[in-house]
Design an enzyme around this catalytic site. Sequence first.
Site, PDB file in Angstrom:
ATOM      1  CG  ASP A   1    -119.097 -11.351 -51.581  1.00  0.00           C
ATOM      2  OD1 ASP A   1    -119.772 -10.358 -51.892  1.00  0.00           O
ATOM      3  OD2 ASP A   1    -118.710 -12.198 -52.407  1.00  0.00           O
TER       4      ASP A   1
ATOM      5  NE  ARG B   1    -118.383  -5.961 -38.213  1.00  0.00           N
ATOM      6  CZ  ARG B   1    -117.606  -5.001 -37.737  1.00  0.00           C
ATOM      7  NH1 ARG B   1    -116.891  -4.256 -38.569  1.00  0.00           N
ATOM      8  NH2 ARG B   1    -117.528  -4.764 -36.443  1.00  0.00           N
TER       9      ARG B   1
ATOM     10  CG  ASN C   1    -124.587 -15.325 -48.862  1.00  0.00           C
ATOM     11  OD1 ASN C   1    -125.344 -14.723 -49.626  1.00  0.00           O
ATOM     12  ND2 ASN C   1    -123.284 -15.134 -48.875  1.00  0.00           N
TER      13      ASN C   1
ATOM     14  NE  ARG D   1    -116.878 -40.441 -34.363  1.00  0.00           N
ATOM     15  CZ  ARG D   1    -117.584 -40.699 -33.260  1.00  0.00           C
ATOM     16  NH1 ARG D   1    -117.321 -40.036 -32.135  1.00  0.00           N
ATOM     17  NH2 ARG D   1    -118.540 -41.603 -33.280  1.00  0.00           N
TER      18      ARG D   1
ATOM     19  CG  ASP E   1    -117.330 -33.717 -44.769  1.00  0.00           C
ATOM     20  OD1 ASP E   1    -117.245 -34.744 -44.054  1.00  0.00           O
ATOM     21  OD2 ASP E   1    -116.499 -33.434 -45.653  1.00  0.00           O
TER      22      ASP E   1
ATOM     23  CB  ALA F   1    -122.081 -17.982 -51.142  1.00  0.00           C
TER      24      ALA F   1
ATOM     25  CB  ALA G   1    -125.267 -23.451 -51.885  1.00  0.00           C
ATOM     26  CG  PHE G   2    -121.230 -21.957 -57.151  1.00  0.00           C
ATOM     27  CD1 PHE G   2    -121.949 -22.201 -58.303  1.00  0.00           C
ATOM     28  CD2 PHE G   2    -119.864 -21.743 -57.257  1.00  0.00           C
ATOM     29  CE1 PHE G   2    -121.325 -22.230 -59.538  1.00  0.00           C
ATOM     30  CE2 PHE G   2    -119.234 -21.775 -58.484  1.00  0.00           C
ATOM     31  CZ  PHE G   2    -119.972 -22.020 -59.640  1.00  0.00           C
TER      32      PHE G   2
END
Length: 304
Positions: free
Chosen positions: A71, A76, A145, A156, A175, A187, A189-190
């Site tokens: 992937d 790319r 993606n 932090r 984060d 990707a 998000a999953f």
Amino acid sequence: MTREVLVVTHPRRSVVRESAQRVLEMLGAAGVSPRVLRDEAELLDLAAPNVVPADVDAAVGAELVLVLGGDGSLLRGAEFARSADIPLLGVNLGHVGFLAEAEPDALAATVEHVVRKEYSVEERMTVDVTVRHQGEVIYTGWALNEMSLEKAERARMLECVLEIDGRPLSRWGCDGVICSTPTGSTAYAFSAGGPVMWPGVEALLVVPISAHALFARPLVLAPGATVAIEVLPDVPAVLYCDGRRLVDVPQLSRVEVVRGRRPVRLAVIRPRQFTDRLVAKFDLPVAGWRGERRADRYLRPPGT
């Protein structure tokens, strides 16, 4: 007029070299002139008649970008294909290869389909990203993606405010925040807890990463929505597009994400249900399924 195909590989995986050289020879023998990127040709010692710089115009004038890799290599290759407005086709020589159209055992057959132009093309939605600081645009980019905005200091939390269509929705200490296309829903998000969206769905997906907040659930938005994330003091951020292109985002900056003006075009050799792709790529358990295709044999009259 000479036909040309840009062949993109994983330049740091020596096991790819044999497959890549085989593809170059097959294309050349069929009268299709292969292009390769200069850095890949040097690292893998590839012999090709046309070696081009790995810049944004590498695929201009070619009819297709053929990617050999996982992937990361596909993403790319998408940069070159999108810039040239030509299809992208991948053969998975990596791990999951979710974006790839074919597996390694179909390499020769895939090249034959390319030579005979036996493929259809489907468009995949992208996102356009703009970063503003003190009213000035400091970065513009795009992603197939996802765009991910992440804290720049490990120890932090990133403090930010999420805005949808010009209205504030919630403030998070987190984060980071992901804004994904349907293609990217399987990707990053999953892995951050977002839902899987079928490629035919037109929508934007927003997923907070490890947010310390009561209302911090994934959000599925209309495709025409405008997402904005304001970075509050005192922690700066880093923005990634498809995990490849990155830029530092100072505190008090604003990141805006909208549906991309230009899609990525994927070449499809064998149309396949997305459900089947999910089952194959994630090795999902389906034992015991008695759907129509399997059950209808029990409904036929004896002897038929």
